[in-house]
Design a protein around this motif. Structure first.
Motif, PDB file in Angstrom:
ATOM      1  N   MET A   9       0.838  -1.209   0.000  1.00 14.20           N
ATOM      2  CA  MET A   9       0.000   0.000   0.000  1.00 14.20           C
ATOM      3  C   MET A   9       0.864   1.247   0.000  1.00 14.20           C
ATOM      4  O   MET A   9       0.539   2.249   0.563  1.00 14.20           O
ATOM      5  N   SER A  10       2.031   1.107  -0.589  1.00 12.64           N
ATOM      6  CA  SER A  10       2.953   2.216  -0.541  1.00 12.64           C
ATOM      7  C   SER A  10       2.622   3.282  -1.586  1.00 12.64           C
ATOM      8  O   SER A  10       3.088   4.406  -1.474  1.00 12.64           O
ATOM      9  N   ASN A  11       1.806   2.924  -2.512  1.00  9.25           N
ATOM     10  CA  ASN A  11       1.489   3.911  -3.548  1.00  9.25           C
ATOM     11  C   ASN A  11       0.544   4.986  -3.034  1.00  9.25           C
ATOM     12  O   ASN A  11      -0.560   4.695  -2.606  1.00  9.25           O
ATOM     13  N   PRO A  12       0.977   6.233  -3.056  1.00  6.40           N
ATOM     14  CA  PRO A  12       0.155   7.282  -2.494  1.00  6.40           C
ATOM     15  C   PRO A  12      -1.010   7.702  -3.395  1.00  6.40           C
ATOM     16  O   PRO A  12      -1.992   8.245  -2.913  1.00  6.40           O
ATOM     17  N   GLU A  13      -0.886   7.452  -4.688  1.00  6.06           N
ATOM     18  CA  GLU A  13      -2.013   7.845  -5.555  1.00  6.06           C
ATOM     19  C   GLU A  13      -3.183   6.943  -5.232  1.00  6.06           C
ATOM     20  O   GLU A  13      -3.015   5.760  -5.007  1.00  6.06           O
ATOM     21  N   GLN A  14      -4.352   7.510  -5.201  1.00  7.07           N
ATOM     22  CA  GLN A  14      -5.461   6.628  -4.873  1.00  7.07           C
ATOM     23  C   GLN A  14      -6.801   7.128  -5.410  1.00  7.07           C
ATOM     24  O   GLN A  14      -7.012   8.299  -5.637  1.00  7.07           O
ATOM     25  N   THR A  15      -7.652   6.176  -5.633  1.00  6.14           N
ATOM     26  CA  THR A  15      -9.075   6.432  -5.890  1.00  6.14           C
ATOM     27  C   THR A  15      -9.809   5.247  -5.304  1.00  6.14           C
ATOM     28  O   THR A  15      -9.226   4.479  -4.533  1.00  6.14           O
ATOM     29  N   ASN A  16     -11.060   5.091  -5.685  1.00  3.28           N
ATOM     30  CA  ASN A  16     -11.804   3.857  -5.453  1.00  3.28           C
ATOM     31  C   ASN A  16     -11.578   3.066  -4.161  1.00  3.28           C
ATOM     32  O   ASN A  16     -10.933   2.028  -4.171  1.00  3.28           O
ATOM     33  N   PRO A  17     -12.052   3.520  -3.044  1.00  2.86           N
ATOM     34  CA  PRO A  17     -11.963   2.657  -1.872  1.00  2.86           C
ATOM     35  C   PRO A  17     -12.838   1.416  -2.062  1.00  2.86           C
ATOM     36  O   PRO A  17     -13.952   1.525  -2.563  1.00  2.86           O
ATOM     37  N   VAL A  18     -12.309   0.296  -1.697  1.00  6.15           N
ATOM     38  CA  VAL A  18     -13.103  -0.934  -1.780  1.00  6.15           C
ATOM     39  C   VAL A  18     -13.296  -1.449  -0.362  1.00  6.15           C
ATOM     40  O   VAL A  18     -12.342  -1.591   0.385  1.00  6.15           O
ATOM     41  N   ILE A  19     -14.522  -1.670   0.017  1.00  3.35           N
ATOM     42  CA  ILE A  19     -14.759  -2.146   1.375  1.00  3.35           C
ATOM     43  C   ILE A  19     -15.222  -3.590   1.333  1.00  3.35           C
ATOM     44  O   ILE A  19     -16.129  -3.949   0.593  1.00  3.35           O
ATOM     45  N   ILE A  20     -14.562  -4.382   2.087  1.00  9.97           N
ATOM     46  CA  ILE A  20     -14.932  -5.793   2.121  1.00  9.97           C
ATOM     47  C   ILE A  20     -15.422  -6.131   3.515  1.00  9.97           C
ATOM     48  O   ILE A  20     -14.729  -5.887   4.504  1.00  9.97           O
ATOM     49  N   GLU A  21     -16.575  -6.672   3.612  1.00 17.40           N
ATOM     50  CA  GLU A  21     -17.037  -7.121   4.924  1.00 17.40           C
ATOM     51  C   GLU A  21     -16.817  -8.608   5.017  1.00 17.40           C
ATOM     52  O   GLU A  21     -17.161  -9.357   4.117  1.00 17.40           O
ATOM     53  N   THR A  22     -16.229  -9.018   6.121  1.00 21.57           N
ATOM     54  CA  THR A  22     -15.916 -10.431   6.245  1.00 21.57           C
ATOM     55  C   THR A  22     -16.978 -11.132   7.079  1.00 21.57           C
ATOM     56  O   THR A  22     -17.768 -10.493   7.761  1.00 21.57           O
ATOM     57  N   ASP A  23     -17.005 -12.421   7.025  1.00 23.99           N
ATOM     58  CA  ASP A  23     -18.041 -13.145   7.782  1.00 23.99           C
ATOM     59  C   ASP A  23     -17.501 -13.655   9.100  1.00 23.99           C
ATOM     60  O   ASP A  23     -16.348 -13.490   9.441  1.00 23.99           O
ATOM     61  N   ARG A  24     -18.377 -14.285   9.851  1.00 18.42           N
ATOM     62  CA  ARG A  24     -18.026 -14.690  11.214  1.00 18.42           C
ATOM     63  C   ARG A  24     -17.645 -16.153  11.316  1.00 18.42           C
ATOM     64  O   ARG A  24     -18.196 -17.009  10.662  1.00 18.42           O
ATOM     65  N   SER A  25     -16.669 -16.440  12.122  1.00 18.63           N
ATOM     66  CA  SER A  25     -16.490 -17.828  12.576  1.00 18.63           C
ATOM     67  C   SER A  25     -15.989 -17.731  14.012  1.00 18.63           C
ATOM     68  O   SER A  25     -16.195 -16.718  14.661  1.00 18.63           O
ATOM     69  N   THR A  26     -15.320 -18.706  14.534  1.00 24.00           N
ATOM     70  CA  THR A  26     -15.080 -18.660  15.971  1.00 24.00           C
ATOM     71  C   THR A  26     -13.994 -17.716  16.446  1.00 24.00           C
ATOM     72  O   THR A  26     -14.130 -17.106  17.481  1.00 24.00           O
ATOM     73  N   SER A  27     -12.885 -17.594  15.720  1.00 25.71           N
ATOM     74  CA  SER A  27     -11.902 -16.687  16.287  1.00 25.71           C
ATOM     75  C   SER A  27     -12.032 -15.283  15.717  1.00 25.71           C
ATOM     76  O   SER A  27     -12.534 -15.068  14.618  1.00 25.71           O
ATOM     77  N   LEU A  28     -11.624 -14.342  16.529  1.00 25.31           N
ATOM     78  CA  LEU A  28     -11.857 -12.940  16.210  1.00 25.31           C
ATOM     79  C   LEU A  28     -10.550 -12.225  15.899  1.00 25.31           C
ATOM     80  O   LEU A  28     -10.471 -11.397  15.012  1.00 25.31           O
ATOM     81  N   VAL A  29      -9.535 -12.549  16.701  1.00 24.95           N
ATOM     82  CA  VAL A  29      -8.246 -11.904  16.523  1.00 24.95           C
ATOM     83  C   VAL A  29      -7.231 -13.006  16.275  1.00 24.95           C
ATOM     84  O   VAL A  29      -7.279 -14.057  16.914  1.00 24.95           O
ATOM     85  N   ARG A  30      -6.338 -12.758  15.355  1.00 28.51           N
ATOM     86  CA  ARG A  30      -5.292 -13.750  15.115  1.00 28.51           C
ATOM     87  C   ARG A  30      -3.996 -12.985  14.905  1.00 28.51           C
ATOM     88  O   ARG A  30      -3.957 -12.064  14.107  1.00 28.51           O
ATOM     89  N   ILE A  31      -2.981 -13.343  15.661  1.00 32.45           N
ATOM     90  CA  ILE A  31      -1.713 -12.678  15.394  1.00 32.45           C
ATOM     91  C   ILE A  31      -0.708 -13.710  14.932  1.00 32.45           C
ATOM     92  O   ILE A  31      -0.738 -14.872  15.353  1.00 32.45           O
ATOM     93  N   GLN A  32       0.134 -13.287  13.990  1.00 35.00           N
ATOM     94  CA  GLN A  32       1.066 -14.221  13.378  1.00 35.00           C
ATOM     95  C   GLN A  32       2.478 -13.676  13.404  1.00 35.00           C
ATOM     96  O   GLN A  32       2.732 -12.588  12.886  1.00 35.00           O
ATOM     97  N   ASN A  33       3.357 -14.405  14.033  1.00 37.10           N
ATOM     98  CA  ASN A  33       4.793 -14.081  14.051  1.00 37.10           C
ATOM     99  C   ASN A  33       5.048 -12.618  14.378  1.00 37.10           C
ATOM    100  O   ASN A  33       5.863 -11.957  13.758  1.00 37.10           O
ATOM    101  N   LEU A  34       4.316 -12.154  15.377  1.00 37.55           N
ATOM    102  CA  LEU A  34       4.382 -10.742  15.727  1.00 37.55           C
ATOM    103  C   LEU A  34       5.659 -10.439  16.526  1.00 37.55           C
ATOM    104  O   LEU A  34       5.985 -11.130  17.484  1.00 37.55           O
TER     105      LEU A  34
END
Ligand SMILES: Nc1ncnc2c1ncn2[C@@H]1O[C@H](COP(=O)(O)OP(=O)(O)OP(=O)(O)O)[C@@H](O)[C@H]1O
Ligand SMILES: Nc1ncnc2c1ncn2[C@@H]1O[C@H](COP(=O)(O)OP(=O)(O)OP(=O)(O)O)[C@@H](O)[C@H]1O
Ligand code: SF4
Ligand code: SF4
Ligand SMILES: [Mg+2]
Ligand SMILES: [Mg+2]
Lengths: 372, 386
Positions: A1-26
């Motif tokens: 997301m390093s490109n500063p030029e922008q238009t068109n926001p795209v919003i994606i809504e995700t669905d539900r399952s059991t876990s809410l937060v997941r952290i990886q190799n933080l």
């Protein structure tokens, strides 16, 4: 997301399952100042390659001694710190993707879609590192942090009403009347009743327990799905502390909120948490169901920690486990088990191998130790 | 044999908002070699109690009434040093005479003359005479004691580990030198050489490398600083140490180790201890007896086992059941309603009544006093649990 030029926001809504937060190799490292002029090439590895998930409506306890990286982990999860590496994924996040300008009108839609999808895992988690603008605002609504010190975390010049209503005005939610009603509702919920007697007071006119209730009300006002609670009761008096702990448990029941519950007090962790992760010098060394960890600790550090907790029952005799030395700082740690210097069980293998991986030993109980 | 006896002791602070009744009519006694734990919530007066016992009070504080008797076995050669002081004379057991409180006015040959306190009577009572051989113990009352005399009791008689003391090391002096200075002040007869040797021994005893004496505070970890504080408290061989939250700021593993060491040293030296903590689990592990404070009052006192198994005071019971436990069954904790009392205008009658599930009419009007519930257990409550 390093490109500063922008238009068109795209919003994606995700669905539900059991876990809410997941952290990886933080991971998070902080540079250590060495001397006045040198920048230094030493780093504190405050959080060192940790991974876990928090389920919906689950309370995950993060325990360990002072300086082991609990607060840093919490801040990474709510985006108050930026990871040095690794990712934090949150479910049900609106990911707004800023796309580079497209030349050909036809290619636009498909390209936007691919770009957006690449930020969301196949099971619907979004990396919070990429949140900007409106999606970041939504994230801030959805995820809250409660701090240890109710004396420092509330603005002393604001009334209780303003403190609680501020998130609503920042998010431009509701009319004035609706906000007032919502604040009153929350005050009721956290047991500051009748609300009128508290709304126009200042933080210094409240007791510690009342202040922490205000902090909880403020954190709850936007209906978050995830709260990082950093030692929320450690500054409170015993009789008040129980009330706040029970309140947090009730809120979880009522609203299915997930918590990362940070504490150094194992008895509190036992009372509050479904699962526990034990941290030592930036690493998670053991994780599992609370009762499993408390009754059947496997990692030598967890065993020492649990054996050192005083028991408020004079008929119980403990068998404390001796450890060498004390907690140090993880500055440029050697590539071996972080617990090696203090471990009474260390072997030759531990001396020559990398830090052991966190491995599942069955029924969700994971341990990072070669000798278990 | 009693070492310390506190009777009807009250100490208040004067503030712009009013009088803070921080220690109110407290009484207890402590045997030689015994350890007592004082528990209670923040602001209930634990530190104030400790500071009163040592008479290390700020200017706005005043002891209003009561006695703090610091007992010693009677030795004829030390009698002179007590002349003019308020004392409580305890006769030999077999002897049958009652103990007598008064000013030691005269020593005549093998006899002590004590002028009993007037206690409101218009005519001064006549002096009482004790022969040396009749006296078992003399309790020096610290309450009326002048500051110069009190300084001789501090450190050597009663020393203290202050709340957050580990942060009070002066950063520019070596830790060993700071202890040495304290020893030179309080034990001027001991040579520097001897003192240094003693400090090295004490370092060993509290688990510090004696070479650390030459190091500065910033070279110490939190746990090491606290160990050095304990070494300092031990440096003048006190008979009693008052330890106010000695391990609260420390991590659990270090806390556990230090507490075990303190316990061992206490037994080895046959010292008495008063441990102060808000953490009942810590207190339970180090104390033989527990005193529970609420709103400036001592509401219950009993041996540790009894406090846990058969508390008599509703507040003690509430305090016990509001602590989560690591062992045993996990059960729902009961929160106490309301807030701790404001000590400027505390509730009338029993200070616990606004929060007490057992409160009745009498509780709002009359202040209960400590009464024996069973041998070794006293509680101040109109409707005790047993
Ligand atoms: N902003 C910072 N700059 C440099 N070092 C930091 C920073 N924040 C934390 N650290 C270091 O990172 C390590 C982990 O700190 P952190 O505050 O996360 O620990 P903690 O487990 O929350 O401890 P505590 O129980 O004392 O709150 C410590 O060694 C700390 O000194
Ligand atoms: N110097 C002072 N002047 C006025 N009031 C004081 C002073 N020191 C303490 N107090 C008040 O006296 C009461 C008892 O305080 P104290 O410090 O003895 O409590 P404590 O039981 O030691 O509490 P904690 O567990 O927080 O250390 C409190 O209401 C406190 O605000
Ligand atoms: S891996 Fe080795 S050093 Fe590390 S905890 Fe296990 S036994 Fe100890
Ligand atoms: S005296 Fe009354 S109010 Fe006080 S503790 Fe006893 S029952 Fe409760
Ligand atoms: Mg922290
Ligand atoms: Mg105190």
């Amino acid at each position: 997301m390093s490109n500063p030029e922008q238009t068109n926001p795209v919003i994606i809504e995700t669905d539900r399952s059991t876990s809410l937060v997941r952290i990886q190799n933080l991971s998070k490292t902080f540079p250590v100042a060495s001397g006045f002029f040198r920048k230094g090439n030493s780093f504190i590895h405050a959080v060192d390659d940790i991974s876990f998930e928090v389920g919906e409506g689950e309370i995950l306890g993060l325990i360990g001694e002072s300086g082991c990286g609990k607060t840093t982990t919490g801040k990474l999860l709510v985006k108050l710190e930026t990871p040095t590496s690794g990712q934090v994924f949150l479910k049900n996040t609106h990911v707004e993707v800023k796309l580079p300008k497209q030349k050909a009108g036809v290619a636009k839609a498909t390209s936007a879609k691919t770009k957006a999808i690449s930020l969301v895992t196949s099971d619907g988690f979004a990396d919070i590192a990429h949140l900007r603008g409106r999606s970041l605002k939504l994230f801030r609504r959805n995820v809250q942090m409660i701090f240890q010190d109710p004396y420092e975390s509330l603005n002393p010049r604001m009334t209780i009403y303003d403190i609680c209503a501020e998130p609503l005005s920042v998010q431009s939610i509701g009319s004035l009347m609706e906000r007032e009603a919502r604040v009153a509702e929350l005050m009721d919920l956290v047991g500051l009743t009748p609300p009128e007697t508290f709304l126009f007071r200042y933080p210094h006119e409240l007791s510690g327990g009342q202040r922490q209730r205000v902090a909880i009300a403020r954190a709850m006002i936007l209906n978050p799905s995830f709260i990082v609670a950093d030692e929320p009761t450690s500054m409170l008096d015993v009789s008040i502390r129980t009330g706040v702990m029970n309140l947090m448990l009730e809120l979880r029941e009522k609203f299915k909120i997930s918590y990362l519950y940070i504490t150094h007090d194992l008895a509190v962790a036992r009372y509050m948490c479904d699962r526990i992760a034990v941290m030592y010098l930036g690493k998670i060394v053991e994780m599992g169901q609370t009762e499993d960890i408390i009754q059947n600790p496997q990692h030598p550090y967890t065993r020492a920690l649990i054996s050192a907790v005083p028991i408020p029952d004079p008929s119980v005799r403990r068998q404390p486990m001796e450890l060498k030395g004390g907690v140090t700082k993880p500055i440029n740690p050697k590539p071996r088990c972080r617990f090696y210097e203090r471990c009474p069980m260390a072997t030759q293998r531990c001396a020559t191998s990398d830090h052991p991986p966190l491995e599942d030993k069955g029924s969700g109980h994971s341990v990072a130790c070669y000798e278990v | 044999m009693a070492l310390l006896e506190v009777k009807d002791l009250s100490m208040h602070y004067w503030t712009r908002k009013g009088e803070v009744k921080a220690v109110d009519e407290v009484g207890f006694s402590l045997e030689k070699g015994e350890s007592l734990g004082l528990v209670g919530e923040s602001g209930c007066g634990k530190t104030s109690m400790a500071l009163t016992l040592l008479k290390l009070l700020p200017e706005n504080a005043k002891i209003l009434k009561g006695h703090i008797f610091f007992y010693k076995e009677f030795q004829p050669q030390t009698a002179n040093a007590l002349l003019g002081e308020m004392v409580n004379l305890v006769p030999q057991k077999a002897n049958g005479r009652a103990s007598t409180l008064g000013r030691l006015t005269r020593i005549e040959g093998e006899k002590l003359l004590v002028q009993p306190a007037r206690n409101g009577a218009t005519k001064a009572p006549s002096p009482v005479s004790f022969s040396f051989s009749e006296i078992a113990q003399v309790g020096l009352d610290l309450v009326p004691l002048r500051e110069e005399r009190m300084q001789r009791v501090r450190w050597k008689g009663i020393s203290m580990i202050f709340q957050a003391a580990m942060n009070s090391w002066n950063p520019v002096y070596r830790v060993g030198d700071q202890i040495l200075e304290a020893m030179q002040t309080h034990l001027p007869k001991t040579s520097v050489q001897q003192s240094k040797k003693r400090i090295a021994e004490l370092f060993q005893m509290v688990g510090l490398d004696p070479r650390m004496m030459e190091r500065y505070p910033h070279e110490y970890s939190g746990g090491m600083k606290q160990r050095a504080v304990i070494a300092m408290a031990l440096s003048c061989d006190p008979e009693l140490i008052i330890a106010d939250e000695p391990t609260t700021a420390l991590d659990v593993i270090v806390q556990d180790k230090i507490l075990r060491e303190m316990r061992q040293i206490q037994k080895q030296l046959h010292m008495s201890m008063i441990y102060i903590s808000h953490d009942i689990a810590v207190i339970a592990e180090v104390s033989e007896k527990i005193g529970v404070m609420y709103g400036g009052k001592l509401v219950e006192l009993a041996d540790t086992q009894t406090i846990f198994e058969r508390p008599a005071h509703p507040y003690t019971k509430a305090l016990m059941s509001s602590f989560p436990n690591l062992k045993g069954e996990k059960k729902k904790l009961e929160a106490l309603p309301g807030e701790p009392p404001d000590l400027i205008s505390p509730p009338t009658g029993c200070r616990f009544h606004p929060r007490c599930p057992y409160a009745t009419e009498v509780c709002k009007e009359k202040d209960p006093v400590l009464e024996v519930r069973q041998p070794g257990q006293v509680a101040a409550c109109w409707n005790p649990l047993h």
